[in-house]
Design a protein around this motif. Structure first.
Motif, short mmCIF file in Angstrom:
data_model
loop_
_atom_site.label_atom_id
_atom_site.label_comp_id
_atom_site.label_asym_id
_atom_site.label_seq_id
_atom_site.Cartn_x
_atom_site.Cartn_y
_atom_site.Cartn_z
N MET A 28 0.84 -1.19 0.00
CA MET A 28 0.00 0.00 0.00
C MET A 28 0.88 1.25 0.00
N PRO A 29 0.48 2.30 -0.73
CA PRO A 29 1.24 3.55 -0.69
C PRO A 29 1.14 4.19 0.69
N VAL A 30 2.18 4.93 1.06
CA VAL A 30 2.19 5.64 2.35
C VAL A 30 1.52 7.00 2.15
N CYS A 31 0.52 7.29 2.97
CA CYS A 31 -0.16 8.59 2.90
C CYS A 31 0.60 9.57 3.81
N GLY A 32 1.35 10.49 3.22
CA GLY A 32 2.14 11.45 3.99
C GLY A 32 1.26 12.47 4.69
N PRO A 33 1.87 13.31 5.56
CA PRO A 33 1.08 14.26 6.34
C PRO A 33 0.25 15.23 5.49
N ALA A 34 0.77 15.59 4.31
CA ALA A 34 0.05 16.55 3.46
C ALA A 34 -0.61 15.87 2.26
N ASP A 35 -0.79 14.53 2.37
CA ASP A 35 -1.37 13.76 1.26
C ASP A 35 -2.79 13.31 1.58
N VAL A 36 -3.52 12.95 0.52
CA VAL A 36 -4.70 12.11 0.70
C VAL A 36 -4.43 10.78 0.00
N LEU A 37 -5.04 9.72 0.53
CA LEU A 37 -4.97 8.41 -0.12
C LEU A 37 -6.26 8.22 -0.90
N ILE A 38 -6.14 7.96 -2.19
CA ILE A 38 -7.32 7.80 -3.05
C ILE A 38 -7.52 6.32 -3.37
N ARG A 39 -8.75 5.84 -3.15
CA ARG A 39 -9.13 4.52 -3.65
C ARG A 39 -9.47 4.71 -5.11
N VAL A 40 -8.65 4.18 -5.99
CA VAL A 40 -8.73 4.51 -7.42
C VAL A 40 -9.92 3.79 -8.07
N ALA A 41 -10.72 4.59 -8.77
CA ALA A 41 -11.79 4.02 -9.58
C ALA A 41 -11.32 3.87 -11.03
N GLY A 73 -11.39 8.77 -8.08
CA GLY A 73 -11.75 7.79 -7.06
C GLY A 73 -12.34 8.45 -5.84
N GLU A 74 -12.28 7.72 -4.73
CA GLU A 74 -12.80 8.24 -3.46
C GLU A 74 -11.67 8.37 -2.47
N ILE A 75 -11.74 9.40 -1.64
CA ILE A 75 -10.72 9.57 -0.61
C ILE A 75 -10.90 8.49 0.46
N ALA A 76 -9.77 7.75 0.70
CA ALA A 76 -9.82 6.62 1.65
C ALA A 76 -9.08 6.94 2.94
N ALA A 77 -8.18 7.91 2.93
CA ALA A 77 -7.46 8.32 4.14
C ALA A 77 -6.95 9.74 3.91
N ILE A 78 -6.73 10.45 5.01
CA ILE A 78 -6.35 11.87 4.92
C ILE A 78 -5.18 12.12 5.88
N GLY A 79 -4.10 12.72 5.37
CA GLY A 79 -2.95 13.06 6.22
C GLY A 79 -3.33 14.11 7.27
N PRO A 80 -2.59 14.16 8.39
CA PRO A 80 -2.97 15.05 9.49
C PRO A 80 -2.90 16.54 9.14
N ASP A 81 -2.11 16.92 8.12
CA ASP A 81 -1.99 18.34 7.78
C ASP A 81 -3.00 18.79 6.72
N ASP A 102 -4.83 0.07 -7.13
CA ASP A 102 -6.07 0.18 -6.36
C ASP A 102 -6.07 1.43 -5.47
N PHE A 103 -4.90 1.85 -5.02
CA PHE A 103 -4.79 3.03 -4.16
C PHE A 103 -3.57 3.85 -4.60
N VAL A 104 -3.65 5.16 -4.40
CA VAL A 104 -2.50 6.02 -4.66
C VAL A 104 -2.54 7.18 -3.67
N ALA A 105 -1.34 7.57 -3.19
CA ALA A 105 -1.24 8.73 -2.30
C ALA A 105 -0.84 9.94 -3.14
N VAL A 106 -1.45 11.08 -2.85
CA VAL A 106 -1.20 12.27 -3.68
C VAL A 106 -1.19 13.53 -2.82
N PRO A 107 -0.25 14.45 -3.09
CA PRO A 107 -0.26 15.72 -2.36
C PRO A 107 -1.62 16.41 -2.52
N THR A 108 -2.15 16.91 -1.42
CA THR A 108 -3.52 17.41 -1.43
C THR A 108 -3.74 18.54 -2.43
#
Ligand SMILES: NC(=O)c1ccc[n+]([C@@H]2O[C@H](COP(=O)([O-])OP(=O)(O)OC[C@H]3O[C@@H](n4cnc5c(N)ncnc54)[C@H](OP(=O)(O)O)[C@@H]3O)[C@@H](O)[C@H]2O)c1
Length: 337
Positions: A28-41, A73-81, A102-108
């Motif tokens: 799984m990609p790592v969702c950094g503090p300023a990232d969101v994790l997207i469940r890719v459609a 896709g849909e946001i599956a996790a959100i970094g704390p920042d 299936d998932f990708v982390a991306v700067p918000t």
């Protein structure tokens, strides 16, 4: 949802033909503090993915080695920042790699809402081309209402985005294409005229269509011998934007004509731009272009979709040069949407 520990992704197993793209279990990609994790459609297919697959385009340092530069896709996790997004929001994003998964982390800052009325599959094909054209033709070359712009590859992803963005901004796009079907498609996106480069002289026709003046801007993906045609087709004070060189990276050009017409020739690639630059492009799109995309009468670009396991089929389709608009890979999650 509870996030899994591994996911399925399409990896480049070796540099080579489309068949080197294979679905594999991947961390799984790592969702950094300023990232969101997207469940890719869905993930858009772009020229740089093909170049990377062939071994001609290494991902920049720190980027995922997996191909894929745009997703929905849909946001599956959100970094704390991160502010402004909720789990489950439907989004589209320019990613730095890793979209065929299936998932990708991306700067918000690279995330945008899916335009109202768009499916996730349709939205997956927007970010890469709309960020590229916004950065180059709009922000750098200063495309303005009333200007004329010559758009090469008018039935492809980049050319289609250029036609639509120019039309939204009140400029007049002349599309260069290779067949009546592609001319009809470009016209449907808003092009005021088309030129078939297989049977017409691009520069002479452009001068003719602009009443002898030439075009104010050129969006070129062709390069090679077309570069001199672009110079001849340009109006005084014109600006030629180079974003690819599909027919050759070298060109014999008249510097004297560039001087005499006071032309600008600029070039750019999107992927190495900083997160801050990409965020400012996203902000421009959100403010100035997204409202038009959500209009009920907006013509969406054509989409041809493939199950993500058939990524080789999508790459073969792009290489065949017969598609209109965008090619998109749909994940198992996307198929349920
Ligand atoms: N600089 C950047 O930041 C950036 C960002 C995204 C993409 N790009 C590049 O821009 C280029 C176009 O991307 P795209 O998504 O628009 O691709 P696409 O959907 O495959 O469209 C390319 C279009 O160009 C036409 N074309 C004319 N001569 C061609 C040639 N020699 N080879 C291939 N196509 C040719 C094709 O139609 P006909 O063959 O029928 O004329 C097609 O309609 C790619 O090279 C891509 O890597 C650059």
């Amino acid at each position: 949802m509870t996030l899994p520990h591994t996911m399925q992704a399409v990896a480049i197993t070796n540099p080579g033909a489309p068949e080197v793209l294979m679905s594999q279990a991947w961390p799984m990609p790592v969702c950094g503090p300023a990232d969101v994790l997207i469940r890719v459609a869905a993930a858009g297919v772009n020229g740089p993915d093909l170049a990377q697959r062939r071994g001609h385009y290494d991902p920049p340092p720190g980027a995922s080695p997996l191909p894929g530069l745009e997703v929905s896709g849909e946001i599956a996790a959100i970094g704390p920042d991160v502010d402004g997004w909720q789990i489950g929001d439907r989004v589209m994003a320019l990613v730095n790699g890793g979209g065929y998964a299936d998932f990708v982390a991306v700067p918000t800052g690279q995330v945008l809402p899916v335009p109202t009325g768009w499916t996730l599959t349709e939205a997956a094909g927007l970010p890469e081309t709309w960020f590229t054209i916004t950065q180059t033709l709009v922000l750098r070359a200063g495309l303005e209402p009333g200007m004329s712009v010559l758009v090469h590859g008018g039935a492809g992803g980049i050319g289609g985005a250029a036609i639509q963005i120019a039309t939204i901004l009140g400029a007049r796009a002349i599309a260069v294409v290779s067949s009546p079907a592609k001319a009809a498609y470009a016209t449907g996106l808003g092009a005021i005229a088309t030129i078939d480069y297989t049977s017409e002289d691009v520069a002479a026709r452009t001068i003719d269509l602009t009443g002898g003046a030439g075009v104010d801007r050129v969006l070129d993906i062709i390069g090679g011998a077309m570069t001199q045609a672009n110079i001849e087709a340009s109006a005084r004070g014109g600006h030629i934007v180079q974003v690819s060189t599909l027919d050759g990276a070298d060109a014999q050009i008249s510097l004297r004509t560039i001087m005499a017409k006071q032309l600008t020739l600029s070039g750019s690639t999107l992927r190495p731009q900083t997160a801050a630059t990409k965020a400012s492009i996203a902000s421009h799109i959100r403010t100035h272009l997204l409202p038009a995309l959500a209009a009920p009468d907006f013509t969406k670009p054509a989409i041809t979709s493939f199950p993500i396991d058939d990524a080789p089929g999508a790459h073969r389709a792009m290489e065949a040069r017969t598609h209109l608009g965008k090619l998109v890979l749909v994940t198992p999650f996307g198929a349920t949407q």
